[in-house]
Design an enzyme around this catalytic site. Structure first.
Site, short mmCIF file in Angstrom:
data_model
loop_
_atom_site.label_atom_id
_atom_site.label_comp_id
_atom_site.label_asym_id
_atom_site.label_seq_id
_atom_site.Cartn_x
_atom_site.Cartn_y
_atom_site.Cartn_z
N TYR A 156 0.83 -1.21 0.00
CA TYR A 156 0.00 0.00 0.00
C TYR A 156 0.86 1.25 0.00
O TYR A 156 0.68 2.16 -0.82
CB TYR A 156 -0.91 -0.03 1.22
CG TYR A 156 -1.82 1.16 1.36
CD1 TYR A 156 -2.98 1.25 0.60
CD2 TYR A 156 -1.55 2.18 2.27
CE1 TYR A 156 -3.84 2.34 0.73
CE2 TYR A 156 -2.40 3.27 2.41
CZ TYR A 156 -3.54 3.35 1.64
OH TYR A 156 -4.39 4.42 1.76
N LYS A 160 1.19 4.00 -3.05
CA LYS A 160 0.81 5.39 -2.84
C LYS A 160 1.99 6.33 -3.10
O LYS A 160 1.81 7.43 -3.62
CB LYS A 160 0.27 5.58 -1.42
CG LYS A 160 -1.09 4.92 -1.19
CD LYS A 160 -2.17 5.55 -2.04
CE LYS A 160 -3.55 5.04 -1.68
NZ LYS A 160 -4.63 5.71 -2.46
#
Length: 266
Positions: A156, A160
Site C-alpha cells: 500500500y 501510494k
C-alpha cells in the site's frame, strides 16, 4: 466566483472510488460547491444512491480504473455527453495488509494495479484533454504512508508513493499548458478501510478502537495523532475542493498532508 457564490459552478468533475468513504465525501463536496460530478466506482450501489440524491448534478457510472481502455472510453463518452472535463480526482484504492515475508505476488500486483496504474489511466485520459484546452485540475488522494514507513503496509505504502511521484511528474509536464496536478495525503480516516485494520473485539466500541489509533503504538513504531482525533472523510474532501478551486490557482505538484500531524511531517 459565480453569481450564486458557488466557486465550482459550471465545472465538470470526475471522481473515482466515489461509492463510499473519502470518494463519496469528495463527490458530495464538489456538488455542494456547484460542480457537476461523474461519480464512478466498481460497485453500483453507492454511486447510484448519490445520483438519486443529487439529480441533475451527479451522474453515476461503473468504472474499473485498472482497465485503461474502459477509462479512456468513459472519459470520451463523458466529454461527448456532459461537456469538457475540468476536474479529475483519483480516490479509488485498495489496501491489503501483510508483512513483506507473507506478501503474495498477487496482492502486490493487485494493489499497484488500482493504486498506481489506476491513477495513471485516469490522469492520462484527463490530462490529454485538459492540456488542449489550457486548463484543468487533477488531484490524487494518496496517503501519509507514502512518506513514512508502516509495518504491514509495504504494498500500500509503495503504491501510494508511486502515485504521489507520478502525479508530481505529470504536474511538471503539463504546467506550461495550464493544468495543475496535486496530491492529498490523508492519515487515519474513519472509513471502511480504516475499520478493516482494527483488531477490536466485537465487544469493543468503535470509539475505543479509534482511541488506540489516536494514542499510537510504540511496538509498531507508529506515532499517534497530535490533534487528538481521527479524520472524517469530509476533512479530506475539503482539502480536495480547495486544491481544485481557483483559490489554489498557483499551487501545483504539491502534496498536502491531512493527518492531524500524525507523521510529524517527517
Amino acid at each position: 466566483m459565480s453569481a450564486t457564490g458557488l466557486e465550482l459552478e459550471g465545472r465538470l468533475a470526475l471522481v473515482t472510488g466515489a461509492g463510499r468513504g473519502i470518494g463519496e465525501a469528495v463527490a458530495r463536496a464538489l456538488v455542494a460547491h456547484g460542480a457537476r460530478v461523474i461519480a464512478t466506482d466498481l460497485a453500483p450501489e453507492g454511486v447510484g444512491k448519490l445520483a438519486r440524491e443529487h439529480p441533475g448534478h451527479l451522474t453515476a457510472r461503473f468504472l474499473d480504473v485498472t482497465d485503461a481502455a474502459a477509462v479512456e472510453a468513459l472519459v470520451a463518452e463523458a466529454e461527448d455527453s456532459l461537456g469538457p472535463l475540468d476536474i479529475a480526482v483519483n480516490v479509488a484504492g485498495i489496501l491489503r495488509s501483510s508483512s513483506v515475508e507473507d506478501l503474495t505476488d498477487e496482492d502486490w500486483a493487485a494493489t499497484f494495479s488500482v493504486n498506481a496504474n489506476g491513477v495513471l489511466h485516469v490522469s492520462r485520459a484527463a490530462a490529454r484533454r485538459m492540456t488542449g484546452r489550457g486548463s484543468g485540475s487533477i488531484v490524487t488522494v494518496a496517503s501519509n504512508a507514502a512518506g513514512v514507513p508502516r509495518a504491514g503496509m509495504s504494498a500500500y505504502a509503495a503504491s501510494k508513493a508511486a502515485a504521489v511521484m507520478f502525479t508530481k511528474c505529470l504536474g511538471l509536464e503539463v504546467a506550461g499548458r495550464g493544468v495543475r496536478c496535486n496530491t492529498v495525503s490523508p492519515g487515519s480516516t474513519l472509513t471502511d478501510m480504516q475499520r478493516a485494520l482494527w483488531t477490536a473485539s466485537d465487544a469493543e466500541s468503535e470509539a475505543a478502537a479509534a482511541q488506540r489509533v489516536i494514542a499510537g503504538d510504540l511496538a509498531t513504531h507508529r506515532t499517534g495523532i497530535p490533534l487528538g482525533r481521527i479524520a472524517d472523510p469530509a476533512d479530506i474532501a475539503e482539502a480536495v475542493v480547495f486544491l481544485v478551486s481557483d483559490r489554489a490557482r498557483h499551487i501545483t505538484m504539491h502534496d498536502l498532508y491531512v493527518d492531524g500531524g500524525a507523521t510529524l511531517r517527517a
